[in-house]
Design a protein around this motif. Structure first.
Motif, PDB file in Angstrom:
ATOM      1  N   GLY A  98      42.226 -11.215 -77.004  1.00  0.00           N
ATOM      2  CA  GLY A  98      41.672 -12.122 -75.999  1.00  0.00           C
ATOM      3  C   GLY A  98      42.533 -12.232 -74.740  1.00  0.00           C
ATOM      4  O   GLY A  98      42.157 -12.926 -73.790  1.00  0.00           O
ATOM      5  N   ARG A  99      43.644 -11.549 -74.683  1.00  0.00           N
ATOM      6  CA  ARG A  99      44.486 -11.570 -73.469  1.00  0.00           C
ATOM      7  C   ARG A  99      43.847 -10.714 -72.379  1.00  0.00           C
ATOM      8  O   ARG A  99      42.964  -9.910 -72.670  1.00  0.00           O
ATOM      9  CB  ARG A  99      45.888 -11.038 -73.814  1.00  0.00           C
ATOM     10  N   PRO A 100      44.301 -10.868 -71.111  1.00  0.00           N
ATOM     11  CA  PRO A 100      43.719 -10.044 -70.055  1.00  0.00           C
ATOM     12  C   PRO A 100      43.749  -8.561 -70.425  1.00  0.00           C
ATOM     13  O   PRO A 100      44.725  -8.088 -71.029  1.00  0.00           O
ATOM     14  CB  PRO A 100      44.620 -10.327 -68.847  1.00  0.00           C
TER      15      PRO A 100
ATOM     16  N   MET B  70      57.675 -11.761 -83.318  1.00  0.00           N
ATOM     17  CA  MET B  70      58.436 -11.319 -82.140  1.00  0.00           C
ATOM     18  C   MET B  70      57.790 -11.938 -80.902  1.00  0.00           C
ATOM     19  O   MET B  70      56.913 -11.343 -80.283  1.00  0.00           O
ATOM     20  CB  MET B  70      58.377  -9.796 -82.031  1.00  0.00           C
ATOM     21  N   ASP B  71      58.230 -13.139 -80.539  1.00  0.00           N
ATOM     22  CA  ASP B  71      57.534 -13.877 -79.478  1.00  0.00           C
ATOM     23  C   ASP B  71      58.468 -14.129 -78.291  1.00  0.00           C
ATOM     24  O   ASP B  71      59.688 -14.194 -78.447  1.00  0.00           O
ATOM     25  CB  ASP B  71      57.026 -15.208 -80.059  1.00  0.00           C
ATOM     26  N   GLY B  72      57.862 -14.287 -77.125  1.00  0.00           N
ATOM     27  CA  GLY B  72      58.620 -14.671 -75.935  1.00  0.00           C
ATOM     28  C   GLY B  72      58.831 -13.553 -74.926  1.00  0.00           C
ATOM     29  O   GLY B  72      59.575 -13.734 -73.955  1.00  0.00           O
ATOM     30  N   ASN B  73      58.160 -12.429 -75.119  1.00  0.00           N
ATOM     31  CA  ASN B  73      58.307 -11.320 -74.156  1.00  0.00           C
ATOM     32  C   ASN B  73      57.864 -11.740 -72.754  1.00  0.00           C
ATOM     33  O   ASN B  73      58.516 -11.406 -71.756  1.00  0.00           O
ATOM     34  CB  ASN B  73      57.448 -10.119 -74.574  1.00  0.00           C
ATOM     35  N   GLY B  74      56.736 -12.454 -72.697  1.00  0.00           N
ATOM     36  CA  GLY B  74      56.180 -12.861 -71.397  1.00  0.00           C
ATOM     37  C   GLY B  74      57.130 -13.796 -70.663  1.00  0.00           C
ATOM     38  O   GLY B  74      57.403 -13.627 -69.462  1.00  0.00           O
ATOM     39  N   ARG B  75      57.666 -14.766 -71.393  1.00  0.00           N
ATOM     40  CA  ARG B  75      58.588 -15.727 -70.762  1.00  0.00           C
ATOM     41  C   ARG B  75      59.920 -15.080 -70.389  1.00  0.00           C
ATOM     42  O   ARG B  75      60.532 -15.422 -69.380  1.00  0.00           O
ATOM     43  CB  ARG B  75      58.804 -16.935 -71.695  1.00  0.00           C
ATOM     44  N   TRP B  76      60.338 -14.129 -71.191  1.00  0.00           N
ATOM     45  CA  TRP B  76      61.570 -13.373 -70.872  1.00  0.00           C
ATOM     46  C   TRP B  76      61.390 -12.691 -69.515  1.00  0.00           C
ATOM     47  O   TRP B  76      62.281 -12.723 -68.659  1.00  0.00           O
ATOM     48  CB  TRP B  76      61.822 -12.335 -71.970  1.00  0.00           C
TER      49      TRP B  76
HETATM   50 MG    MG Z   1      53.693 -15.697 -77.263  1.00  0.00          MG
END
Ligand code: MG
Ligand code: IPE
Ligand code: IPE
Length: 244
Positions: free
Chosen positions: A74-76, A23-29
């Protein structure tokens, strides 16, 4: 199952028994809308409801979702905290409905380092839903394929498995997915073309379906399209197709 959305005809199609989703792309959305990343994660969490409903409707038996990887720590710190909060909230808000729907929750991953309160919620959800059999929902949380393999090897050493008795099926029985068939179809949203440490053992022969759609926008119709695409694949498992 009746629904008020468009009727999607699945009659001519084989339904993959086990579907796994990165489930990828939440940040870009979120970025596209000028919103903070956590708003994307919230939208992504809300989307889960649609995909679980559609999976039940389409007759998928096992749905595996990649919710948080061993590398995502490792994310903020703020983002990690927001993600943990969202996961806890989804469990609080959705558990009753999931249970009523006949969803059986499993966890893939390691709970080490996860807050006690969240660990308790996960264990409680697993316990409550353990006898359900409509859809198995594997949540890969603090999951990494390499970590899973190391975990399996450690267990096998502790069990003093004799090298000559070790087979692929015995190995599989030490993975978090023990007892479950491998995924037939692995979907990755957001256009990335990599596996990112997801089910690296189990997906050896899965069909891979990348789609440019960001996860919060990946709905029932998009899942249907993935199933249609899956039906156009020829799975050969290393063999050759019979020619007349
Ligand atoms: Mg991603
Ligand atoms: C997926 O969305 C959710 C998690 C990894 C937890 P991302 O947060 O990776 O979104 P992008 O890839 O930055 O758009
Ligand atoms: C994979 O997405 C992990 C989850 C969806 C939970 P990432 O966004 O973390 O993967 P990379 O960094 O693009 O490989």
């Amino acid at each position: 199952m009746p629904n008020n959305e468009t009727l999607l005809d699945l009659e001519p199609y084989r339904i993959p028994q086990h579907v796994a989703i990165i489930m990828d792309g939440n940040g870009r959305w979120a970025k596209k809308r000028g919103l903070p990343r956590h708003a994307g994660h919230r939208a992504g969490a809300e989307n889960l409801r649609r995909i679980i409903n559609a999976s039940v409707e389409f007759g998928i038996n096992i749905l595996t979702i990649y919710a948080f990887s061993t590398e995502n720590w490792g994310r903020p710190e703020r983002e990690v905290r927001a993600l943990m909060k969202i996961i806890a909230r989804v469990l609080d808000q959705e558990l009753k409905e999931l249970n009523a729907q006949g969803v059986c929750l499993h966890h893939l991953g390691d709970m080490t380092g996860v807050e006690q309160d969240l660990q308790d919620k996960v264990h409680n959800a697993i316990e409550l839903t353990k006898n359900n059999n409509r859809l198995i929902l594997n949540v890969a949380f603090n999951y990494g394929g390499r970590a899973e393999i190391l975990h399996a090897v450690r267990q096998m050493l502790a069990d003093e498995i004799a090298p000559e008795t070790l087979s692929e099926s015995l190995f599989s029985s030490y993975l978090f997915t023990r007892g479950l068939p491998d995924p037939d179809l692995v979907i990755r949203t957001s256009g990335e073309l990599r596996i990112s440490n997801f089910l690296i053992w189990q997906a050896a022969y899965s069909e891979f379906y990348p789609t440019p759609v960001y996860w919060p926008d990946f709905g029932r119709k998009e899942l249907y399209e993935a199933i249609v695409a899956f039906n156009q694949r020829e799975r050969r498992f290393g063999l050759v197709t019979e020619t007349p």
